[in-house]
Design an enzyme around this catalytic site. Structure first.
Site, PDB file in Angstrom:
ATOM      1  N   GLY A 112     -62.694 -71.296 -54.807  1.00  0.00           N
ATOM      2  CA  GLY A 112     -63.874 -71.321 -55.446  1.00  0.00           C
ATOM      3  C   GLY A 112     -64.233 -72.798 -55.986  1.00  0.00           C
ATOM      4  N   ASP A 113     -64.893 -72.542 -57.121  1.00  0.00           N
ATOM      5  CA  ASP A 113     -65.325 -73.824 -58.038  1.00  0.00           C
ATOM      6  C   ASP A 113     -64.071 -74.466 -58.777  1.00  0.00           C
ATOM      7  OD1 ASP A 113     -65.610 -71.422 -59.699  1.00  0.00           O
ATOM      8  OD2 ASP A 113     -66.265 -72.762 -61.247  1.00  0.00           O
TER       9      ASP A 113
ATOM     10  N   THR B 115     -61.751 -67.240 -65.340  1.00  0.00           N
ATOM     11  CA  THR B 115     -61.026 -68.827 -65.200  1.00  0.00           C
ATOM     12  C   THR B 115     -60.970 -69.312 -66.388  1.00  0.00           C
ATOM     13  OG1 THR B 115     -61.781 -68.780 -63.060  1.00  0.00           O
ATOM     14  CG2 THR B 115     -61.455 -71.000 -64.200  1.00  0.00           C
TER      15      THR B 115
ATOM     16  N   ARG C 156     -59.401 -68.363 -49.545  1.00  0.00           N
ATOM     17  CA  ARG C 156     -60.750 -68.537 -50.335  1.00  0.00           C
ATOM     18  C   ARG C 156     -60.459 -69.449 -51.515  1.00  0.00           C
ATOM     19  NH1 ARG C 156     -62.523 -68.091 -55.751  1.00  0.00           N
ATOM     20  NH2 ARG C 156     -64.765 -67.678 -55.869  1.00  0.00           N
TER      21      ARG C 156
ATOM     22  N   THR D  90     -67.226 -71.487 -65.358  1.00  0.00           N
ATOM     23  CA  THR D  90     -66.295 -70.235 -65.229  1.00  0.00           C
ATOM     24  C   THR D  90     -67.203 -69.174 -64.711  1.00  0.00           C
ATOM     25  OG1 THR D  90     -64.765 -68.604 -66.242  1.00  0.00           O
ATOM     26  CG2 THR D  90     -66.396 -69.658 -67.708  1.00  0.00           C
TER      27      THR D  90
HETATM   28  N1  GLY Z   1     -64.591 -69.524 -60.865  1.00  0.00           N
HETATM   29  C1  GLY Z   1     -63.435 -69.065 -60.317  1.00  0.00           C
HETATM   30  C2  GLY Z   1     -63.493 -68.624 -59.159  1.00  0.00           C
HETATM   31  O1  GLY Z   1     -64.466 -68.312 -58.451  1.00  0.00           O
HETATM   32  O2  GLY Z   1     -62.767 -69.143 -58.501  1.00  0.00           O
END
Ligand code: GLY
Length: 286
Positions: free
Chosen positions: A180-181, A151, A178, A201
């Site tokens: 993520g962060d 990322t 899905r 990241t």
């Molecule tokens: N850090 C990116 C993700 O896990 O989606």
């Protein structure tokens, strides 16, 4: 003085050079970070951001992006968006043109098209081949090798103003839907002109559980310099989250004075730092 940070060697270099070009042509801080991430998204050779990224388990590419302004905590994000790039520009529109913080999935895509973005094929022949190989692999559990390309998250500081932004294709071969962060404020990015900005990241599940970026900013608010703030986040993750010991999770931060820090739960992490055009890459190890 303008300071710009960008994660990972290859995509980070594409992003930071484009960001600095924008800044030199009088771009504001938000323009600067948007230009950096858009350039990385539009580069089909980068497999973890934008066009040409590794898809989900069904072979569809779903992208996430976020952007935040530290002066007034305004922010905008999109998640699980298909067939639109650059999604960082859609995230900016969410911040500036809607009263909302995040749009998701098909509705985010519809919003982007209403705003003039053209739907397009975002898979390249190269990533289709890699997805087919993954489908045929016996276990189908090898998520991905850590490629020193993940990322792309950026932080910026100029004249006391701060911003943060991130763009990603998320976990390769992830379950459809899905997220993520990266598009989650406090997890993937956070910026507050009163204190500083932070970004993350790496493994999005663990970073989100830790609310890693907000936590780093709050450690700085308590008086820690950025390096110690990031180390405190990582120490806490290693202590409380068993999986954070196995998966690379990075947090990095910059305070109002332009001091920078970063820490990772595992392996090595590369961070580009641009100070008024002087670019250097710094490595941080667990
Ligand atoms: N850090 C990116 C993700 O896990 O989606």
């Amino acid at each position: 003085m303008t300071t710009i940070l960008s994660t990972w060697k290859e995509p980070g270099e594409v992003a930071i050079r484009a960001a600095w070009d924008k800044r030199q042509s009088d771009g504001g801080l938000i323009d600067t970070l948007e230009a950096g991430l858009a350039a990385a998204e539009l580069d089909p050779n980068l497999i973890m951001i934008g066009l040409g990224s590794l898809p989900n388990s069904e072979g569809d590419l779903e992208l996430d992006a976020s952007i935040m302004r530290g002066s007034d905590l305004m922010c905008g994000a999109v998640c699980a968006v298909r067939n639109i790039v650059p999604v960082i520009s859609v995230a900016r529109k969410v911040m500036e043109d809607t009263p909302h913080v995040m749009l998701a999935g098909d509705q985010a895509r519809r919003y982007a098209i209403e705003k003039g973005f053209e739907p397009r094929q975002t898979l390249t022949a190269q990533v289709i081949n890699r997805w087919e190989e993954w489908c045929e692999s016996p276990e189908r559990i090898k998520v991905y090798e850590h490629t020193h390309s993940d990322t792309v998250t950026m932080l910026g500081l100029t004249n006391g103003k701060m911003a943060a932004a991130s763009s990603t294709s998320g976990l390769p071969f992830k379950q459809p839907g899905r997220v993520g962060d990266s598009p989650i404020f406090g997890a993937g990015i956070y910026a507050d002109d009163e204190i500083g900005a932070a970004g993350a990241t790496g493994n999005g599940e663990e970073l989100w559980k830790a609310v890693a970026s907000f936590r780093a900013v709050e450690f700085m608010r308590q008086g820690l310099p950025p390096q110690q703030a990031c180390e405190a986040v990582v120490q806490q993750m290693l202590r409380r989250q068993a999986k954070a010991q196995e998966l690379p999770c990075v947090v990095f931060a910059m305070n109002r004075d332009g001091e920078v820090g970063a820490a990772t739960t595992k392996d090595t992490f590369d961070l580009w730092i641009c100070r008024d055009g002087d670019m250097q890459m710094q490595s941080f190890s667990a």
